[in-house]
Every structure is written in C-alpha cells, then in structure tokens.
Design an enzyme around this catalytic site. Structure first.
Site, short mmCIF file in Angstrom:
data_model
loop_
_atom_site.label_atom_id
_atom_site.label_comp_id
_atom_site.label_asym_id
_atom_site.label_seq_id
_atom_site.Cartn_x
_atom_site.Cartn_y
_atom_site.Cartn_z
N LYS A 1 0.84 -1.20 0.00
CA LYS A 1 0.00 0.00 0.00
C LYS A 1 0.87 1.25 0.00
O LYS A 1 2.06 1.21 0.32
CB LYS A 1 -0.93 0.00 1.20
CG LYS A 1 -0.23 0.01 2.56
CD LYS A 1 -1.24 -0.02 3.69
CE LYS A 1 -0.53 -0.01 5.04
NZ LYS A 1 -1.49 0.05 6.16
N ARG B 1 -10.76 0.17 14.84
CA ARG B 1 -10.70 0.90 13.58
C ARG B 1 -11.62 0.21 12.57
O ARG B 1 -12.78 0.59 12.43
CB ARG B 1 -9.24 0.97 13.09
CG ARG B 1 -8.95 2.02 12.09
CD ARG B 1 -7.46 2.13 11.81
NE ARG B 1 -6.88 0.87 11.34
CZ ARG B 1 -5.61 0.72 10.98
NH1 ARG B 1 -4.79 1.75 11.07
NH2 ARG B 1 -5.15 -0.43 10.55
N TYR C 1 15.68 30.41 8.71
CA TYR C 1 14.42 31.06 9.11
C TYR C 1 14.28 31.11 10.63
O TYR C 1 14.57 30.14 11.33
CB TYR C 1 13.23 30.31 8.54
CG TYR C 1 12.99 30.52 7.07
CD1 TYR C 1 12.68 31.78 6.56
CD2 TYR C 1 13.07 29.45 6.18
CE1 TYR C 1 12.45 31.97 5.20
CE2 TYR C 1 12.84 29.63 4.82
CZ TYR C 1 12.54 30.88 4.34
OH TYR C 1 12.32 31.07 3.00
#
Length: 362
Positions: free
Chosen positions: A40, A135, A258
């Site tokens: 998958k 699930r 940053y």
C-alpha cells in the site's frame, strides 16, 4: 501525476535486493508461514510495481484500495492480492470479482453487497475481526454469525480470517496478549488466520498463524521498541541522497536560517544541502538530526527549508560544492531521523518516496 522530484537533486535509491532479503528473513522468522508483502501507499514510497516484480516468489501481496490492486494486475502481477480497505461500492465489488482480488470484509455494507450479487464467481474473502484496534472490523461477538452467513452464499470462494494488532511494537504490551487471547477464545482455529503485522512477526511468535503480513519491516525499518539493541537482520531498502549547494564560513554569533533559531557558538563552516520538506524530508525537528558527508556524521542546524537544509561541516575542511550527502539509509537510520522529528519511519519513507527522484538497484 507529474512528480517534481525528477527535476531536483534529492534521490531515493531503492535497493530491490535488500527487499528480497528482508522478505526471506521475515519468512524465516515467521516459521515459514505464508508471508503477505504489503504494497500500500506505493510500497511505502518504494514503488509498488517495481517491488512486486522483484518479489516474484512472494506468497501474496496486500494493498489498501482496489485501484492499487488493479494497477498491480495490469502490470502482470498474478499472486493473491488482499485489498485491506475492502470495497466501497457494488462496482468495486465487481472489480474484485473480475480481477481476482481478495477484499477484506469489515462492515455490514460488505455483507449486504455480497448477498445482493448474482454471482460471486468463487471470490475469496478475508473477514476482519476487531480484537481491539477499534478501527476496521466486526465485533468479536459477531464472528460466528458472520461466518455462518457467508457459508450460505453458494458462489463465494474461500473464507479466511484476520485481525490487526494495535500495540505489537511494544514488546511488553499487555494489550497485545489481550488481543491474542480474545482471538483464541473464538475457537475458530479451523480457519486460516492472518494476525501478525511486521511487529507481530518480529516480536510475537504467538501471532504467527498460517498467514502473516510484512509492511514496514519489508523495507528494512525495525518497528519494535528494542530496535537499537536487537541486531535484527533487516536491511534498509531506501537511501536518500542529495548534493551540497554551497559551503559558507560563518563567525561566532552568526544566525542561520528562518527564525534565527540557530546561532553559531564559535566560528563554523556551514554547508547548504539541496533537500527540504518539498522532497519529503521532515521539517519538524526537536533534536539534532544528522547527515553523512564524506563518511562523517554532520549535524543539521537551523530550520529545514522547502528546498534546503544547513549542516555543520566544520570538521570537513575539504568539502566542496557538488559533494554527496546521505540524508538517511544504512547511516543515518531512518528511525533515528523519525525519532528526532517526532514522527515515524513510515511517514518519512512514504513522503520521500512520493517526492524525490527514485532510482532502483538490485
């Protein structure tokens, strides 16, 4: 889909021989039981078609959705293919029938579709029992009635059973023992079961039934809690590499990147490596990640940018533009990168594999 990685410096090098060796090793650990290679998410970013073709002796494959399975069939893969998400429409059920796929049944909708179908053409199915994952899957107390119902469908093929372990990566998990006990209590041992995932194969011998499923371990990432001391024979299948764009001298007190999150505490040499979150490299970093350059580990400093990371190479005086950097592979290990990024190896491999340029060896 156009993959921008083909035009960028970062490369995901996929070692197909490592995957074959991992398959053989996992099958041995599982006591020779039938091993389903999980493909998958494009084989966790490693390339589902390429991995399937490399595993020509695999007992079976598994994917999440029917579209993934059809793509494998169209590429010439003939082995059994389990569709772990099942089907979501009567049309998808028909696709499973036409392409000889094994859908996982986990919802009343699936039973209704099977009953309404005029001819299932000996379709093989897996019934998923929810033993505690919460699930997908039927409740434990429905297992016997569902099996009886499916047995009444004259055109249905073989019926196999499966469940999913929720916490097998923790070797001292009482919950895993609870799940295994709940399955044993069903007294359905006459059926072929598939219980163990990668962690179940490696750490829970009681979960080894006729079928086991290998996902993350197939690609060389150890999912177990003792991975740093275990010495298991898993070989990383993906190595991420890129190039040095610049080598800059900085003075003590200079700030990098940053947000000015890193300040040089002494005079330092900083390399800029062509790799960032646009290439799947994780942006979030709570600890110091490292990359390998010229055989030496170098600390990543400052924030990860879209296309670049900055690396302390003060101990590499001969470094130059174009030198190669290894973001992960054998060293550094993808699990270590995942740990310092508060994520898991699964996410990093899937992200890098879907963004960086892929190259296959072995």
């Amino acid at each position: 889909m156009i993959r921008h990685g083909a035009n960028r410096h970062p490369r995901a090098i996929i070692d197909l021989e490592a995957i074959r060796q991992n398959y053989r090793y996992l099958k041995q650990v599982a006591g020779g039981n039938r091993l389903i290679a999980v493909l998958k998410a494009d084989a966790y970013g490693h390339g589902a078609r390429e991995v399937a073709a490399a595993l020509e002796d695999a007992d079976a494959f598994a994917v999440a959705a029917t579209g993934e399975a059809v793509a494998l069939r169209e590429s010439g893969i003939r082995q059994r293919i389990m569709v772990m998400g099942g089907f979501i429409s009567a049309d998808e059920l028909q696709i499973c029938i036409e392409h000889g796929l094994d859908p996982v049944l986990h919802h009343q909708f699936h039973l209704d579709c099977l009953q309404a179908a005029s001819d299932l053409n000996d379709l093989d199915v897996w019934v998923k029992i929810d033993s505690g994952m919460g699930r997908l899957g039927f409740a434990l107390d429905r297992a016997h009635s569902i099996i009886s119902f499916l047995a009444s469908l004259n055109t249905l093929g073989s019926l196999r059973l499966m469940t999913h372990l929720a916490n097998a990566d923790s070797l001292d998990s009482a919950f895993t023992n609870h799940q295994l006990g709940a399955i044993r209590a069903l007294e359905l041992d006459d059926y072929e079961w598939g219980i163990a995932n990668s962690a179940g194969i490696l750490g829970w011998p009681d979960a080894h039934n006729l079928w086991v499923r290998a996902g993350i371990a197939l690609y060389g990432a150890d999912p177990l809690s003792d991975r740093k001391v275990s010495g298991r024979e898993l070989q990383p299948a993906m190595t991420m590499k890129s190039k040095v764009l610049a080598v800059n001298r900085h003075r003590r007190g200079d700030q990098i990147g940053y947000g000015n999150t890193f300040t040089c505490d002494e005079d330092m040499t900083i390399a800029v490596v062509a790799c960032g979150y646009a290439d799947g490299y994780p942006r979030h970093k709570i600890d110091t990640a490292q990359v390998m350059i010229r055989g030496e580990l170098c600390d990543v400093v400052g924030r990860v940018s879209m296309d670049m990371i900055t690396v302390d190479v003060s101990h590499l005086p001969e470094l130059g533009v174009g030198d190669e950097a290894t973001l992960f592979g054998a060293v550094p290990d993808v699990n270590d990168l995942a740990d310092c990024s508060q994520t898991i190896a699964y996410e990093i491999l899937c992200n890098v594999g879907s963004h960086a340029k892929r190259e296959f060896t072995g």
